[in-house]
Design a protein around this motif. Sequence first.
Motif, PDB file in Angstrom:
ATOM      1  N   MET A   5       0.799  -1.218   0.000  1.00 18.55           N
ATOM      2  CA  MET A   5       0.000   0.000   0.000  1.00 18.55           C
ATOM      3  C   MET A   5       0.835   1.273   0.000  1.00 18.55           C
ATOM      4  N   PHE A   6       1.848   1.341   0.858  1.00 16.59           N
ATOM      5  CA  PHE A   6       2.674   2.546   0.907  1.00 16.59           C
ATOM      6  C   PHE A   6       4.017   2.220   1.535  1.00 16.59           C
ATOM      7  N   THR A   7       4.930   3.184   1.397  1.00 17.33           N
ATOM      8  CA  THR A   7       6.279   3.033   1.926  1.00 17.33           C
ATOM      9  C   THR A   7       6.610   4.253   2.780  1.00 17.33           C
ATOM     10  N   ARG A   8       7.279   4.019   3.894  1.00 19.44           N
ATOM     11  CA  ARG A   8       7.827   5.087   4.737  1.00 19.44           C
ATOM     12  C   ARG A   8       9.315   4.822   4.850  1.00 19.44           C
ATOM     13  N   VAL A  42       2.769   6.749  -1.379  1.00 18.15           N
ATOM     14  CA  VAL A  42       1.542   5.973  -1.541  1.00 18.15           C
ATOM     15  C   VAL A  42       1.536   5.333  -2.926  1.00 18.15           C
ATOM     16  N   ARG A  43       1.201   4.072  -2.984  1.00 19.91           N
ATOM     17  CA  ARG A  43       1.126   3.369  -4.265  1.00 19.91           C
ATOM     18  C   ARG A  43      -0.201   3.698  -4.940  1.00 19.91           C
ATOM     19  N   VAL A  44      -0.135   4.202  -6.142  1.00 24.34           N
ATOM     20  CA  VAL A  44      -1.318   4.656  -6.873  1.00 24.34           C
ATOM     21  C   VAL A  44      -2.391   3.573  -7.004  1.00 24.34           C
ATOM     22  N   ASP A  90      -9.838   6.177  -7.002  1.00 25.44           N
ATOM     23  CA  ASP A  90      -9.811   6.887  -8.285  1.00 25.44           C
ATOM     24  C   ASP A  90      -8.384   7.372  -8.511  1.00 25.44           C
ATOM     25  N   HIS A  91      -7.688   6.730  -9.395  1.00 25.62           N
ATOM     26  CA  HIS A  91      -6.286   7.066  -9.653  1.00 25.62           C
ATOM     27  C   HIS A  91      -6.081   7.816 -10.967  1.00 25.62           C
ATOM     28  N   PRO A  94       2.703  11.094 -12.402  1.00 27.55           N
ATOM     29  CA  PRO A  94       4.010  10.895 -11.766  1.00 27.55           C
ATOM     30  C   PRO A  94       4.809  12.188 -11.700  1.00 27.55           C
ATOM     31  N   PHE A  95       5.465  12.413 -10.590  1.00 30.26           N
ATOM     32  CA  PHE A  95       6.307  13.595 -10.401  1.00 30.26           C
ATOM     33  C   PHE A  95       7.784  13.211 -10.403  1.00 30.26           C
ATOM     34  N   VAL A  96       8.078  12.034  -9.834  1.00 31.62           N
ATOM     35  CA  VAL A  96       9.445  11.517  -9.765  1.00 31.62           C
ATOM     36  C   VAL A  96       9.417  10.050 -10.180  1.00 31.62           C
ATOM     37  N   GLU A  97      10.380   9.657 -10.994  1.00 31.37           N
ATOM     38  CA  GLU A  97      10.559   8.243 -11.294  1.00 31.37           C
ATOM     39  C   GLU A  97      11.997   7.869 -10.972  1.00 31.37           C
ATOM     40  N   THR A  98      12.170   6.644 -10.482  1.00 31.14           N
ATOM     41  CA  THR A  98      13.495   6.181 -10.078  1.00 31.14           C
ATOM     42  C   THR A  98      13.837   4.871 -10.786  1.00 31.14           C
TER      43      THR A  98
END
Length: 88
Positions: free
Chosen positions: A12-15, A25-27, A32-33, A38-42
């Motif tokens: 679900m998400f990463t901290r 947060v995983r989209v 409603d996604h 995307p703002f950053v991709e790694t």
Amino acid sequence: MHFFCPQCLSWMFTRPIGLDWFVNVRVPVLDDHHWVEPFVETNTAEKLAWASTPAKHSFARVPELSSYEDLVHEFRIEGKRPPPSIVP
């Protein structure tokens, strides 16, 4: 640290450890996604040649932790927001 749904075990998400103020947060977990952009991709060094996103920032690997604060600040100003109909 990755957090999973206790029922279906979906990620679900990463901290990230050391970034207490940051939650990724995983989209796919959003109802409603369609508004998400995307703002950053790694890890783009490993992507398929035809795979692309409209992310403003792209990193061949995971960026240094020290750069996240600036990225988050910029996202606060420029990042795409959900439409008012989604915000409770």
